[in-house]
Design a protein around this motif. Sequence first.
Motif, PDB file in Angstrom:
ATOM      1  N   MET A   1       0.810  -1.149   0.132  1.00 40.90           N
ATOM      2  CA  MET A   1       0.063   0.053  -0.110  1.00 40.90           C
ATOM      3  C   MET A   1       0.792   1.261  -0.035  1.00 40.90           C
ATOM      4  O   MET A   1       1.866   1.323   0.501  1.00 40.90           O
ATOM      5  CB  MET A   1      -1.037   0.144   1.326  1.00 40.90           C
ATOM      6  CG  MET A   1      -1.950  -0.909   1.169  1.00 40.90           C
ATOM      7  SD  MET A   1      -3.130  -0.871   2.817  1.00 40.90           S
ATOM      8  CE  MET A   1      -4.273   0.357   2.128  1.00 40.90           C
ATOM      9  N   ALA A   2       0.435   2.321  -0.887  1.00 38.70           N
ATOM     10  CA  ALA A   2       1.043   3.329  -0.807  1.00 38.70           C
ATOM     11  C   ALA A   2       0.809   4.580   0.490  1.00 38.70           C
ATOM     12  O   ALA A   2      -0.301   4.137   1.119  1.00 38.70           O
ATOM     13  CB  ALA A   2       0.597   4.489  -1.926  1.00 38.70           C
ATOM     14  N   LYS A   3       1.581   5.529   0.679  1.00 39.00           N
ATOM     15  CA  LYS A   3       1.395   6.315   1.755  1.00 39.00           C
ATOM     16  C   LYS A   3       0.236   7.175   1.495  1.00 39.00           C
ATOM     17  O   LYS A   3       0.058   7.470   0.325  1.00 39.00           O
ATOM     18  CB  LYS A   3       2.803   7.287   1.938  1.00 39.00           C
ATOM     19  CG  LYS A   3       2.437   8.318   2.889  1.00 39.00           C
ATOM     20  CD  LYS A   3       3.704   9.511   2.784  1.00 39.00           C
ATOM     21  CE  LYS A   3       5.028   9.117   3.264  1.00 39.00           C
ATOM     22  NZ  LYS A   3       6.014   9.779   3.601  1.00 39.00           N
ATOM     23  N   GLU A   4      -0.359   7.699   2.473  1.00 39.57           N
ATOM     24  CA  GLU A   4      -1.731   8.397   2.126  1.00 39.57           C
ATOM     25  C   GLU A   4      -1.620   9.465   3.039  1.00 39.57           C
ATOM     26  O   GLU A   4      -1.190   9.751   4.380  1.00 39.57           O
ATOM     27  CB  GLU A   4      -3.108   7.598   3.028  1.00 39.57           C
ATOM     28  CG  GLU A   4      -3.138   6.206   2.257  1.00 39.57           C
ATOM     29  CD  GLU A   4      -4.475   5.478   2.801  1.00 39.57           C
ATOM     30  OE1 GLU A   4      -5.303   6.425   3.731  1.00 39.57           O
ATOM     31  OE2 GLU A   4      -4.576   4.340   2.687  1.00 39.57           O
ATOM     32  N   THR A   5      -2.042  10.639   2.763  1.00 44.61           N
ATOM     33  CA  THR A   5      -2.059  12.040   3.384  1.00 44.61           C
ATOM     34  C   THR A   5      -3.588  12.585   3.286  1.00 44.61           C
ATOM     35  O   THR A   5      -4.056  12.527   2.262  1.00 44.61           O
ATOM     36  CB  THR A   5      -1.005  12.971   2.792  1.00 44.61           C
ATOM     37  OG1 THR A   5       0.206  12.372   2.841  1.00 44.61           O
ATOM     38  CG2 THR A   5      -1.004  14.260   3.764  1.00 44.61           C
ATOM     39  N   HIS A   6      -3.934  12.835   4.690  1.00 42.73           N
ATOM     40  CA  HIS A   6      -5.474  13.435   4.583  1.00 42.73           C
ATOM     41  C   HIS A   6      -5.382  14.598   5.324  1.00 42.73           C
ATOM     42  O   HIS A   6      -4.580  14.764   6.324  1.00 42.73           O
ATOM     43  CB  HIS A   6      -6.218  12.418   5.297  1.00 42.73           C
ATOM     44  CG  HIS A   6      -6.096  11.081   4.770  1.00 42.73           C
ATOM     45  ND1 HIS A   6      -7.165  10.530   3.658  1.00 42.73           N
ATOM     46  CD2 HIS A   6      -5.428   9.929   4.815  1.00 42.73           C
ATOM     47  CE1 HIS A   6      -6.688   9.327   3.323  1.00 42.73           C
ATOM     48  NE2 HIS A   6      -5.999   8.884   4.102  1.00 42.73           N
ATOM     49  N   ARG A   7      -6.185  15.684   5.153  1.00 39.42           N
ATOM     50  CA  ARG A   7      -6.575  16.811   5.968  1.00 39.42           C
ATOM     51  C   ARG A   7      -7.939  16.764   6.114  1.00 39.42           C
ATOM     52  O   ARG A   7      -8.895  16.513   5.334  1.00 39.42           O
ATOM     53  CB  ARG A   7      -6.116  18.000   4.957  1.00 39.42           C
ATOM     54  CG  ARG A   7      -4.670  18.319   4.922  1.00 39.42           C
ATOM     55  CD  ARG A   7      -4.091  19.437   4.332  1.00 39.42           C
ATOM     56  NE  ARG A   7      -2.838  19.636   4.363  1.00 39.42           N
ATOM     57  CZ  ARG A   7      -2.089  21.010   4.129  1.00 39.42           C
ATOM     58  NH1 ARG A   7      -2.851  22.094   3.657  1.00 39.42           N
ATOM     59  NH2 ARG A   7      -1.085  20.959   4.163  1.00 39.42           N
ATOM     60  N   PHE A   8      -8.141  17.330   7.373  1.00 43.20           N
ATOM     61  CA  PHE A   8      -9.557  17.467   7.974  1.00 43.20           C
ATOM     62  C   PHE A   8      -9.460  18.473   8.983  1.00 43.20           C
ATOM     63  O   PHE A   8      -8.448  18.983   9.635  1.00 43.20           O
ATOM     64  CB  PHE A   8     -10.174  16.261   8.568  1.00 43.20           C
ATOM     65  CG  PHE A   8      -9.478  15.519   9.641  1.00 43.20           C
ATOM     66  CD1 PHE A   8      -9.828  15.720  10.823  1.00 43.20           C
ATOM     67  CD2 PHE A   8      -8.290  14.834   9.347  1.00 43.20           C
ATOM     68  CE1 PHE A   8      -9.147  15.186  11.995  1.00 43.20           C
ATOM     69  CE2 PHE A   8      -7.593  14.137  10.476  1.00 43.20           C
ATOM     70  CZ  PHE A   8      -8.096  14.291  11.543  1.00 43.20           C
ATOM     71  N   THR A   9     -10.620  19.059   9.355  1.00 40.49           N
ATOM     72  CA  THR A   9     -10.833  20.159  10.481  1.00 40.49           C
ATOM     73  C   THR A   9     -11.644  19.253  11.507  1.00 40.49           C
ATOM     74  O   THR A   9     -12.595  18.696  11.583  1.00 40.49           O
ATOM     75  CB  THR A   9     -11.472  21.179  10.088  1.00 40.49           C
ATOM     76  OG1 THR A   9     -10.958  21.964   8.978  1.00 40.49           O
ATOM     77  CG2 THR A   9     -11.842  22.129  11.002  1.00 40.49           C
ATOM     78  N   TRP A  10     -11.049  19.540  12.679  1.00 40.21           N
ATOM     79  CA  TRP A  10     -11.324  18.952  13.966  1.00 40.21           C
ATOM     80  C   TRP A  10     -11.450  19.994  15.087  1.00 40.21           C
ATOM     81  O   TRP A  10     -10.560  20.660  15.491  1.00 40.21           O
ATOM     82  CB  TRP A  10     -10.661  17.712  14.691  1.00 40.21           C
ATOM     83  CG  TRP A  10     -10.845  17.097  16.032  1.00 40.21           C
ATOM     84  CD1 TRP A  10     -12.023  16.150  16.336  1.00 40.21           C
ATOM     85  CD2 TRP A  10     -10.410  17.388  17.252  1.00 40.21           C
ATOM     86  NE1 TRP A  10     -12.153  15.893  17.429  1.00 40.21           N
ATOM     87  CE2 TRP A  10     -11.244  16.637  18.235  1.00 40.21           C
ATOM     88  CE3 TRP A  10      -9.569  18.238  17.608  1.00 40.21           C
ATOM     89  CZ2 TRP A  10     -10.986  16.663  19.458  1.00 40.21           C
ATOM     90  CZ3 TRP A  10      -9.384  18.381  19.069  1.00 40.21           C
ATOM     91  CH2 TRP A  10     -10.170  17.514  19.912  1.00 40.21           C
ATOM     92  N   GLN A  11     -12.629  20.435  15.584  1.00 38.78           N
ATOM     93  CA  GLN A  11     -12.992  21.342  16.417  1.00 38.78           C
ATOM     94  C   GLN A  11     -12.280  22.709  16.301  1.00 38.78           C
ATOM     95  O   GLN A  11     -11.583  23.204  17.210  1.00 38.78           O
ATOM     96  CB  GLN A  11     -12.470  20.883  18.132  1.00 38.78           C
ATOM     97  CG  GLN A  11     -13.412  19.602  18.430  1.00 38.78           C
ATOM     98  CD  GLN A  11     -13.085  19.321  19.809  1.00 38.78           C
ATOM     99  OE1 GLN A  11     -12.428  20.131  20.569  1.00 38.78           O
ATOM    100  NE2 GLN A  11     -13.918  18.542  20.449  1.00 38.78           N
ATOM    101  N   GLY A  12     -12.475  22.976  14.844  1.00 34.49           N
ATOM    102  CA  GLY A  12     -11.770  24.080  14.284  1.00 34.49           C
ATOM    103  C   GLY A  12     -10.175  24.519  14.264  1.00 34.49           C
ATOM    104  O   GLY A  12      -9.846  25.211  13.946  1.00 34.49           O
ATOM    105  N   ILE A  13      -9.490  22.804  14.142  1.00 36.05           N
ATOM    106  CA  ILE A  13      -8.279  22.832  14.145  1.00 36.05           C
ATOM    107  C   ILE A  13      -8.152  22.170  12.929  1.00 36.05           C
ATOM    108  O   ILE A  13      -8.507  20.954  12.778  1.00 36.05           O
ATOM    109  CB  ILE A  13      -7.324  22.328  14.953  1.00 36.05           C
ATOM    110  CG1 ILE A  13      -7.702  23.049  16.409  1.00 36.05           C
ATOM    111  CG2 ILE A  13      -5.976  22.063  14.888  1.00 36.05           C
ATOM    112  CD1 ILE A  13      -7.168  22.402  17.598  1.00 36.05           C
ATOM    113  N   GLU A  14      -7.337  22.567  11.789  1.00 39.55           N
ATOM    114  CA  GLU A  14      -7.061  21.788  10.670  1.00 39.55           C
ATOM    115  C   GLU A  14      -5.927  21.097  10.918  1.00 39.55           C
ATOM    116  O   GLU A  14      -4.858  21.450  11.526  1.00 39.55           O
ATOM    117  CB  GLU A  14      -6.780  22.699   9.344  1.00 39.55           C
ATOM    118  CG  GLU A  14      -6.670  21.929   8.292  1.00 39.55           C
ATOM    119  CD  GLU A  14      -6.230  22.944   7.049  1.00 39.55           C
ATOM    120  OE1 GLU A  14      -6.065  22.384   5.911  1.00 39.55           O
ATOM    121  OE2 GLU A  14      -6.285  24.193   7.284  1.00 39.55           O
ATOM    122  N   ILE A  15      -6.027  19.691  10.630  1.00 38.03           N
ATOM    123  CA  ILE A  15      -5.046  18.677  10.867  1.00 38.03           C
ATOM    124  C   ILE A  15      -4.721  18.054   9.572  1.00 38.03           C
ATOM    125  O   ILE A  15      -5.555  17.597   8.994  1.00 38.03           O
ATOM    126  CB  ILE A  15      -5.628  17.603  12.010  1.00 38.03           C
ATOM    127  CG1 ILE A  15      -5.972  18.361  13.254  1.00 38.03           C
ATOM    128  CG2 ILE A  15      -4.977  16.383  12.230  1.00 38.03           C
ATOM    129  CD1 ILE A  15      -6.897  17.634  14.138  1.00 38.03           C
TER     130      ILE A  15
END
Length: 96
Positions: A1-15
């Motif tokens: 499997m290849a490396k995965e990068t994800h972005r999301f917002t949790w409680q107003g913080i972008e992660i």
Amino acid sequence: MAKETHRFTWQGIEIEVTYTPLKWDMIDHLEIRSINPERAPLPITMTGYCSHYEQPGIIETFGADVVEQVIAWLDAEAAKPEWKAHLERSRQYSLF
């Protein structure tokens, strides 16, 4: 499997989460960092960065949705008294 990068917002913080299955051909690796605000504390790390290792296949066993699993981890840690105390302290101004 290849490396995965994800972005999301949790409680107003972008992660940003980077998931590398079988890093060094032996272990799964998660890198979790707060990117906006940069280095914002999270319930799993006060520095805004966390490097976490899992046995191979654990992520896939629980549905393979990395973001969902990280959010569940953040939510579980955020429910603890230590994080709630941190939030309360950060809301109050201190003269000392």
